[in-house]
Design a protein around this motif. Structure first.
Motif, short mmCIF file in Angstrom:
data_model
loop_
_atom_site.label_atom_id
_atom_site.label_comp_id
_atom_site.label_asym_id
_atom_site.label_seq_id
_atom_site.Cartn_x
_atom_site.Cartn_y
_atom_site.Cartn_z
N SER A 34 5.83 4.66 8.58
CA SER A 34 6.46 5.02 9.85
C SER A 34 5.58 4.61 11.03
N ILE A 35 4.29 4.91 10.96
CA ILE A 35 3.39 4.55 12.06
C ILE A 35 3.32 3.04 12.23
N LEU A 76 13.02 7.85 12.98
CA LEU A 76 13.38 9.20 13.46
C LEU A 76 14.17 9.98 12.42
N VAL A 77 14.99 9.29 11.62
CA VAL A 77 15.77 10.02 10.61
C VAL A 77 15.06 10.08 9.27
N GLY A 78 13.82 9.60 9.24
CA GLY A 78 13.02 9.70 8.03
C GLY A 78 13.25 8.60 7.00
N GLU A 79 14.01 7.58 7.37
CA GLU A 79 14.24 6.46 6.43
C GLU A 79 13.14 5.42 6.62
N TYR A 80 11.92 5.80 6.23
CA TYR A 80 10.78 4.93 6.50
C TYR A 80 10.80 3.65 5.66
N ILE A 87 1.93 10.61 2.56
CA ILE A 87 1.02 9.59 3.10
C ILE A 87 1.77 8.27 3.27
N ALA A 88 2.61 7.93 2.27
CA ALA A 88 3.40 6.70 2.35
C ALA A 88 4.33 6.74 3.56
N VAL A 122 0.84 -1.20 0.00
CA VAL A 122 0.00 0.00 0.00
C VAL A 122 0.88 1.26 0.00
N GLY A 123 1.95 1.23 0.80
CA GLY A 123 2.86 2.38 0.84
C GLY A 123 3.51 2.62 -0.51
#
Length: 651
Positions: free
Chosen positions: A55-56, A93-97, A49-50, A37-38
């Motif tokens: 991340s969540i 935390l560093v945005g590397e989802y 949104i991805a 989905v991401g």
């Protein structure tokens, strides 16, 4: 049309297996769905949104795993869970989802693979329990029968209702339900499932009968001497269950490296933060410290090793067993049906003066073709192997536990024990037999004609297997058998087995394995009698082609083909799998440490570090897949048997 239908069935079966696997591992399945989905959102341009979705979800998984992680730490156990949770949080935390979701996918996938292997190892012993006697034919006083002169009749009752002193009738082919004493004049019993002895035993009035033995061709009566829960067969069932449940869970291989790797990662990350004064540097180090090599390398190598073993007809029930196989120091064998064929064969013939050898075999086989005795079958097969024609005969009369008589070509032929033949000719001569042999005597028209010698031959693959084990570093071998000492020692000497324990009942075998000091110990056997000792050994190996399902259920390794070579091959596969798994882990750790040092000094940004980490994962996994290959040990041994020749590697 048939091939198409068969192909559809195979595809359907595979699909059902995949669906079942996904249902039993919901977290792994959910991770895959969220990743897809991401990816859809990202491809449509909705990157934010991805990012939030992945991340969540990653943080939810991290929170879930944190609960188990904290409980484990409180108990003093540190595992790869600590690294996984730390790496997931750091990447978020560093945005590397994307890195975080890949870590989650690999972590949950590794757990799913381990759970799948463990479920295969915990099958219930349904075969052993189903075979356990359930109904007994107990004698009861019959007033109606007394009028006809029959004071007793039989009634069917649960075996658990039998009491000491009850009289029980056992019909032909039935199992002895409980331990007892024979009341009938004589009985022929097959105790192979209890003692491993392939030759039926003869019992006379007053002798003990063991539950689980199979009655011969005539109904017998016995007096109960032990209730069901105290009898031999039921104790076997209990032993298997207890031994299986008492096996400690095997610690995951990767957990051994978790503490030092975690400490190194935190030290370098904190050092980077302190030297740079920037908390982002802390996260950059932890990004390249993701524990994917630890999480996935060992499971991949283990599954590859188990697949390779299965390709050779060896079913290894879990990864922990592979690691134990790699460390085996002692191998114990059952004799009958494992080191020997378990079926006596005609080895030689001794004839009286003027009697032709083939004629003696022909006469004996013609008479014995009507008997259900194991030795009779061996004599008939011996005649057929010599292309001797076996014609019908008349007036066959079998005397239980002695032999039989028959009219053949107008002559009276007697076949059986020496004492039975001596009744017809007092000049009969006992044959000289070697250890492990037995003789069946023949008389024609009241005159001794000779003897047929039978023996339970060594398996042709047994000597090579012992040699192979020695080449693999196994210096201690043990043979456990219900046979007599002379026969057992003869077999051991022929094979070079270092230790022998004869005349063993199932309990004796369990005690012998427990007493072994050079551990881990592997036990190889077949039959119900081996089920307890297979369960009690560090690694139990069942020769599944000949053995009972009960033995297979209690074993850690099942040899599906009747080939003893595969016992040694299983150890070799275990050794190579663990070597490759360890190597893969160290490759991952070493490369990660190099990247962490570079990240400490700011040479690797987080995005680049995540990319490098995935390269490490690929290298680690590819190396772990080498466990699918075949070694060249057999080529170095120069063994000539076709079944021992090396096969081409898959890679």
């Amino acid at each position: 049309m048939f091939n198409h239908a068969h192909g559809v069935q195979c595809q359907t079966g595979k699909m059902n297996t995949v669906v079942s696997f996904l249902r039993k591992n919901p977290l792994f399945s959910a991770t895959g769905v969220v990743a897809l989905v991401g990816a859809a959102f990202a491809l449509s341009g909705a990157n934010e949104i991805a990012q939030w979705l992945l991340s969540i979800f990653a943080l939810i998984v991290a929170a879930k795993e944190s609960v188990g992680m904290v409980r484990s730490i409180i108990k003093g156990h540190w595992g790869v869970d600590v690294l996984a949770v730390t790496a997931i949080i750091a990447t978020v935390l560093v945005g590397e989802y994307w890195a975080s979701i890949i870590i989650v996918l690999m972590f949950t996938g590794g757990e799913a693979l381990e759970d799948y292997a463990e479920r295969r190892a915990k099958q219930e012993l349904t075969a052993l329990l189903d075979k356990s006697p359930q109904i007994a034919h107990r004698e009861v006083y019959s007033s109606a029968g007394a009028e006809r002169g029959a004071l007793f009749a039989t009634e069917d009752c649960p075996v658990g209702d039998l009491n000491v002193g009850d009289v029980v009738v056992i019909k032909p082919g039935e199992l002895i339900p409980v331990d007892g004493t024979l009341l009938s004049p004589e009985a022929t019993l097959d105790e192979s499932s209890l003692t491993g002895e392939s030759i039926p035993v003869e019992r006379v009035t007053g002798e003990a009968l063991i539950s689980g033995a199979v009655n011969g061709a005539a109904a017998i009566r016995m007096e109960v001497t032990a209730r069901a829960e105290d009898s031999q067969y039921q104790r076997i069932v209990q032993l298997v269950t207890e031994a299986s449940e008492s096996k400690a869970p095997f610690i995951r291989m990767a957990d051994r490296y978790a503490i030092p790797f975690t400490i190194a990662a935190y030290v370098l990350a904190i050092t980077a933060w302190v030297l740079s004064g920037n908390p982002t540097r802390f996260a950059e180090v932890l990004v390249v410290a993701t524990p994917c090599p630890l999480i996935i390398a060992a499971p991949v190598a283990f599954i590859a090793g188990m697949s390779r073993a299965a390709r050779h007809g060896i079913i290894v029930k879990n990864g922990g067993t592979l690691e134990k196989l790699a460390r085996i120091k002692t191998v114990a064998f059952d004799k009958t049906g494992t080191l020997t064929h378990g079926q006596p064969v005609l080895s030689s013939v001794v004839t009286a003066a003027g009697v032709d050898e083939n004629e003696l075999i022909r006469i004996a086989a013609i008479a014995e073709q009507y008997s259900a005795h194991t030795l009779a079958h061996s004599i008939v097969e011996g005649a057929r192997s010599r292309n001797i024609t076996i014609a019908p005969c008349e007036n066959v009369k079998e005397t239980t536990a002695s032999g039989l008589t028959a009219n053949i070509d107008g002559k009276t032929v007697v076949v059986g024990k020496y004492s039975f033949i001596a009744e017809h000719d007092s000049n009969a001569v006992r044959a000289e037999i070697a250890a492990g042999e037995l003789a069946v005597y023949v008389a024609i028209d009241g005159k001794f004609a000779g003897a047929l010698l039978l023996r339970d031959e060594l398996r042709s693959d047994a000597p090579d297997t012992l040699q192979w084990l020695s080449a693999l570093g196994i210096k201690h071998t043990l043979m456990l058998t219900g046979d007599g000492k002379v026969t057992a020692q003869h077999v051991a000497d022929a094979l070079g087995v270092t230790n022998v324990q004869a005349e063993c009942l199932p309990l004796d075998k369990v005690r012998a394995v427990e007493a072994v000091t050079n551990r881990p110990v592997m036990m190889v056997g077949d039959g119900v009698n081996d089920a307890p000792v297979l369960a009690a050994a560090d690694v139990g190996v069942a020769m599944g082609a000949r053995g009972s399902t009960a033995a297979s259920e209690s074993a850690d390794v099942v040899i599906m083909k009747d080939d003893l070579h595969r016992v040694a091959r299983s150890i070799e596969i275990g050794q190579q799998t663990i070597r490759i798994a360890t190597q893969s882990i160290w490759i991952g750790i070493s490369l990660s440490l190099v990247l962490m040092v570079l990240a400490t000094f700011g040479f690797i940004p987080a995005v680049v570090g995540a990319g490098f980490q995935e390269i490490i994962d690929v290298v680690t996994i590819l190396n772990a897949l080498r466990a699918l290959g075949t070694s060249r040990l057999l080529a170095r041994l120069h063994l000539s048997q076709p079944s021992l020749q090396p096969q081409k590697s898959l890679l």
